[in-house]
Design a protein around this motif. Sequence first.
Motif, short mmCIF file in Angstrom:
data_model
loop_
_atom_site.label_atom_id
_atom_site.label_comp_id
_atom_site.label_asym_id
_atom_site.label_seq_id
_atom_site.Cartn_x
_atom_site.Cartn_y
_atom_site.Cartn_z
N UNK A 19 49.19 32.59 31.57
CA UNK A 19 48.30 32.73 32.73
C UNK A 19 47.53 34.05 32.71
N UNK A 20 46.30 33.96 33.12
CA UNK A 20 45.44 35.13 33.19
C UNK A 20 45.44 35.64 34.62
N UNK A 21 45.34 36.96 34.78
CA UNK A 21 45.32 37.52 36.13
C UNK A 21 43.96 37.26 36.77
N UNK A 22 43.95 37.29 38.09
CA UNK A 22 42.70 37.05 38.82
C UNK A 22 41.63 38.05 38.44
N UNK A 23 42.01 39.33 38.32
CA UNK A 23 41.03 40.36 38.01
C UNK A 23 40.41 40.16 36.65
N UNK A 24 41.25 39.89 35.64
CA UNK A 24 40.73 39.67 34.29
C UNK A 24 39.82 38.45 34.26
N UNK A 25 40.26 37.37 34.89
CA UNK A 25 39.46 36.15 34.90
C UNK A 25 38.12 36.38 35.58
N UNK A 26 38.12 37.09 36.71
CA UNK A 26 36.87 37.32 37.44
C UNK A 26 35.89 38.14 36.62
N UNK A 27 36.38 39.15 35.89
CA UNK A 27 35.49 39.93 35.03
C UNK A 27 34.90 39.06 33.92
N UNK A 28 35.74 38.22 33.33
CA UNK A 28 35.26 37.35 32.26
C UNK A 28 34.27 36.31 32.78
N UNK A 29 34.50 35.80 33.99
CA UNK A 29 33.56 34.85 34.58
C UNK A 29 32.20 35.50 34.82
#
Length: 202
Positions: A19-29
């Motif tokens: 699972x990816x953290x919310x912060x990491x995912x949001x930056x990548x998005x």
Amino acid sequence: MTTPRDLFLVTVYDAAARPVTQGDLSLALAGAELVDLLAAGAVTLDGDLVVPAPQGGTGDRLLDEAAAALRQEAPYESVEDWLWRRGRGLGAAYLDVLEADGTVVAQQRRRWLPLPTGRTEPSDSPERAAAHERWTSGEPVLAALAAAVGIQDEAAGDLVGAAPEATVTVVAAVNDAVTELAAVRQRREIEDAAFDNVWRGL
């Protein structure tokens, strides 16, 4: 489907074992949005500065929101600044949109996803199938963005030569931002542990 939608689906569902953290995912998005805006001609890069370009709508609500959120006049912001500003809460925003259009639905079996909106699963839809195909084919940009958030150890091939220079710049900035966020988390953990130790010693 767009790169950020595909990225959300593959990182949250296909790669749910890591699972990816919310912060990491949001930056990548936010980076994935910029990749698509570059491809659509809605932005260009001047070095690492994001410069909006005259362009009609993309046909995707969140991408159009991203384009509208760009600074329209100099001084333009850097790719890194864009990632931090646009990325705030972006993972939850994509989940909301994917739920609204039926791409993800309430889950029948129980699995915790690293987002605050509950348990969902992808529907059996053309969008889901296309994202899965792009993921399993090792498409370089999607693979590189997934690697940036730790979903796989290495991107599927080197982006240099496989993608436009501006795309390479964006993905590199995503890597840097995720690394910076990890360092912030580590500092906070150390500070919290030191604070707890002080209280235990009193």
